[in-house]
Design a protein around this motif. Structure first.
Motif, short mmCIF file in Angstrom:
data_model
loop_
_atom_site.label_atom_id
_atom_site.label_comp_id
_atom_site.label_asym_id
_atom_site.label_seq_id
_atom_site.Cartn_x
_atom_site.Cartn_y
_atom_site.Cartn_z
N ILE A 144 3.40 -3.26 9.78
CA ILE A 144 4.59 -2.45 9.30
C ILE A 144 4.89 -1.91 10.86
CG2 ILE A 144 5.84 -0.63 8.27
CD1 ILE A 144 4.04 -0.88 5.82
N ILE A 145 6.11 -2.25 11.40
CA ILE A 145 6.62 -1.88 12.83
C ILE A 145 7.93 -0.72 12.77
CG2 ILE A 145 5.58 -3.93 14.02
CD1 ILE A 145 8.51 -4.84 14.16
N GLN A 146 8.72 -0.91 11.56
CA GLN A 146 9.83 0.07 11.50
C GLN A 146 10.21 0.12 9.99
OE1 GLN A 146 13.74 -1.35 13.31
NE2 GLN A 146 13.94 0.73 14.05
N VAL B 17 11.57 -2.13 4.88
CA VAL B 17 10.52 -2.00 5.85
C VAL B 17 10.17 -3.33 6.46
CG1 VAL B 17 7.73 -1.75 5.33
CG2 VAL B 17 9.31 -0.47 4.02
N HIS B 18 10.28 -3.13 7.75
CA HIS B 18 10.27 -4.21 8.84
C HIS B 18 8.72 -4.47 9.08
CE1 HIS B 18 14.63 -4.09 8.50
NE2 HIS B 18 14.41 -2.47 8.97
N THR B 19 8.43 -5.82 9.31
CA THR B 19 7.06 -6.05 10.03
C THR B 19 7.17 -6.92 11.15
OG1 THR B 19 7.24 -8.42 8.72
CG2 THR B 19 6.48 -6.28 7.49
N ASP B 20 6.00 -6.98 11.77
CA ASP B 20 5.99 -7.77 13.12
C ASP B 20 6.20 -9.12 12.89
OD1 ASP B 20 3.65 -8.10 11.82
OD2 ASP B 20 2.36 -7.82 13.47
N GLU B 21 6.30 -9.69 11.55
CA GLU B 21 6.24 -11.21 11.28
C GLU B 21 7.93 -11.41 11.07
OE1 GLU B 21 3.35 -12.92 8.85
OE2 GLU B 21 1.67 -11.92 10.17
N GLY B 22 8.78 -10.44 11.38
CA GLY B 22 10.04 -10.51 10.76
C GLY B 22 10.55 -10.48 9.43
N ILE B 23 9.51 -10.28 8.44
CA ILE B 23 9.81 -10.34 7.15
C ILE B 23 10.10 -8.72 6.81
CG2 ILE B 23 8.62 -10.40 4.88
CD1 ILE B 23 7.44 -12.87 5.81
N THR B 24 11.10 -8.32 6.10
CA THR B 24 11.69 -7.07 5.66
C THR B 24 11.32 -7.19 4.07
OG1 THR B 24 12.97 -6.98 7.38
CG2 THR B 24 13.55 -5.76 5.49
N GLY B 25 10.74 -6.06 3.88
CA GLY B 25 10.67 -5.57 2.19
C GLY B 25 11.66 -4.57 2.06
N ILE B 26 12.26 -4.77 0.54
CA ILE B 26 13.50 -3.76 0.03
C ILE B 26 12.69 -3.24 -1.20
CG2 ILE B 26 15.45 -3.67 -1.14
CD1 ILE B 26 15.93 -4.89 1.64
N TYR C 143 2.52 8.06 8.75
CA TYR C 143 1.20 7.57 8.33
C TYR C 143 1.09 6.32 8.22
CZ TYR C 143 1.75 12.55 8.16
OH TYR C 143 1.92 13.92 8.14
N ILE C 144 2.13 5.74 7.78
CA ILE C 144 2.07 4.23 7.32
C ILE C 144 2.71 3.06 8.41
CG2 ILE C 144 3.64 2.50 5.85
CD1 ILE C 144 1.65 4.66 4.33
N LEU C 145 3.38 3.65 9.59
CA LEU C 145 3.86 2.76 10.68
C LEU C 145 2.48 2.16 11.03
CD1 LEU C 145 6.71 4.81 11.79
CD2 LEU C 145 6.70 2.28 11.23
N GLY C 146 2.47 1.01 11.22
CA GLY C 146 1.23 0.13 11.97
C GLY C 146 0.30 -0.41 11.14
N MET C 147 0.51 0.13 9.80
CA MET C 147 -0.62 -0.38 8.63
C MET C 147 -0.11 -1.92 8.29
SD MET C 147 -1.54 3.08 6.28
CE MET C 147 -2.65 2.35 5.59
N ASP C 148 -1.02 -2.49 7.50
CA ASP C 148 -1.06 -3.87 7.09
C ASP C 148 -0.15 -3.69 5.65
OD1 ASP C 148 -1.27 -6.10 5.73
OD2 ASP C 148 -3.37 -6.62 6.45
N PRO C 149 0.92 -4.29 5.50
CA PRO C 149 1.53 -4.16 4.12
C PRO C 149 0.80 -4.73 3.16
CG PRO C 149 2.71 -5.71 5.52
CD PRO C 149 1.82 -4.99 6.36
N GLU D 184 -3.45 -1.08 -1.99
CA GLU D 184 -4.49 0.14 -2.55
C GLU D 184 -4.77 1.22 -1.49
OE1 GLU D 184 -4.91 0.94 -5.69
OE2 GLU D 184 -3.92 -0.85 -6.55
N ARG D 185 -4.63 0.81 -0.11
CA ARG D 185 -5.10 1.70 0.94
C ARG D 185 -3.86 2.65 1.29
NH1 ARG D 185 -8.88 2.50 4.85
NH2 ARG D 185 -10.25 0.65 3.92
N ILE D 186 -2.66 2.01 0.93
CA ILE D 186 -1.48 2.65 1.39
C ILE D 186 -1.25 3.90 0.00
CG2 ILE D 186 1.06 2.45 1.49
CD1 ILE D 186 0.29 0.01 3.10
#
Ligand SMILES: [Mg+2]
Length: 386
Positions: free
Chosen positions: A3-5, A39-48, A69-75, A79-81
């Protein structure tokens, strides 16, 4: 994946007519609104995802309590989030949209609609038109006839008149006017009301019992929220005393609160909402608890088009969800005003069901023009370097 932004936008659009919902006695709503999360990711996919509009509290919850706390985590590490979302709910308000956005990302990345990723059960669900307002009988019947012409076959009515005899009479008049071929549900909205001029005043156990017995006679499919939310013992006593199913739980929060409701047999139908409680994937745990207790799980969906769409994937993945709530009460609450942020509003099929889209993720098509036009406040985090 990272998650980058994160972006959070408060959206608001005028309603075609003023709305006076049963759950905010004395209050008049003039706008349809929501808190949009992207929620934007480093692979160009955005979640709504989206939650109800709670003003700047919505932005604060995301910008201060979650994003750092969430930025940088794997979406995919849902369960970790999850604990971060839960703790943000304690100090903030309605952070559950993040869980929707994570699953939207997972679905888009894997090319699958979310309900199929979870092990789907159904892609079409019978719908009930969920009304909002407490109206005179003639107005109520006119609205039901209009909705029936649109294709609806089941309807949930609001019972919150000062005298329960008037609530019962209303349902009698509706039955007399529209006959036995329509399905009816009723909602007492006694568990909770929004901040409003008349925030108190609840049915007693005896009044709830009177209403339940009358609804049973009128062949109503369930009675919703007949007593205050934490009146566990009398809820259980009522559910045991009558044959009509008792429904509720739309604003409970916490897996253990739902466990208690299920263990104590407070409700026959659990109605948690992915936008209001715990998030879309955590609610699968609640639905499983309900399934193991031979109870139904029929999510509440009264927020906005994105919340409805997320709850639809949850419902489609469950073996114990025979109905889907479809909020609509014209002239104020129309399909278009509810789903103003989507290019394609959700509607029903000819037979009164709703079909789940097989578009990957949550299948939501966001209307970029509407987001720009109706944005009231906007916040975005810094973008992490890829
Ligand atoms: Mg309700």
């Amino acid at each position: 994946m990272k998650i980058i932004q994160i972006e959070c936008t408060l959206l608001e659009t005028p309603l075609p007519a003023p709305l006076r919902p049963a759950w905010a006695p004395g209050r008049v709503f003039t706008h349809s609104s929501c808190t949009l999360l992207q929620v934007h990711t480093d692979e160009g996919i955005t979640g709504i995802g989206a939650g109800p509009e709670v003003g700047m509290l919505g932005i604060h919850t995301i910008s201060e309590l979650l994003a750092p706390y969430i930025l940088g985590m794997d979406p995919f590490m849902v369960e970790r989030i999850a604990p971060y979302i839960r703790t943000a709910a304690r100090d903030g308000s309605y952070p559950w949209a993040l869980d929707m956005a994570l699953w939207d990302i997972i679905g888009k990345t894997t090319g699958q609609p979310v309900y199929r990723l979870w092990g789907g059960y159904q892609n079409r669900i019978p719908v009930y038109a969920s009304m909002a307002e407490v109206t005179e009988a003639s107005e109520q019947i006119a609205r039901l006839q209009q909705l029936r012409d649109h294709g609806f076959k089941a309807f949930k009515l609001r019972l919150r008149r000062p005298d329960i005899r008037d609530d019962i009479r209303l349902v009698e008049q509706v039955r007399a006017a529209l006959g036995d071929e329509i399905d009816l549900m009723v909602d007492g909205n006694q568990a909770h009301v929004m901040p409003s001029p008349q925030p108190s005043g609840y049915w007693t156990y005896e009044q709830a019992l009177t209403v339940a017995r009358a609804m049973e006679q009128l062949n109503v499919l369930w009675l919703e929220e007949p007593l205050p939310r934490y009146n566990y013992k009398q809820l259980a006593r009522l559910a045991d005393a009558v044959d009509i199913p008792i429904a509720g739980g739309e604003l409970n929060i916490g897996l253990h609160e739902y466990k208690l409701l299920i263990d104590m047999d407070c409700y026959d139908i659990i109605q948690a909402d992915a936008a209001f409680s715990e998030g879309i994937s955590q609610l699968r745990k609640v639905a499983s608890m309900a399934e193991l207790a031979y109870k139904k799980f029929i999510p509440h969906t009264w927020s906005n088009g994105i919340g409805l769409g997320a709850n639809l994937h949850l419902a489609a993945s469950l073996p114990n969800c025979p109905w889907f709530e479809f909020p609509v009460d014209p002239p104020a609450w129309t399909i278009e005003s509810r789903d103003f942020m989507l290019t394609q509003p959700f509607d029903i099929d000819e037979d009164g069901s709703i079909t789940v889209s097989d578009i990957p993720g949550l299948g939501l098509r966001i209307d970029a023009d509407a987001i720009t036009r109706y944005s009231k406040e906007h916040w975005q985090s810094d973008r992490l370097a890829v």
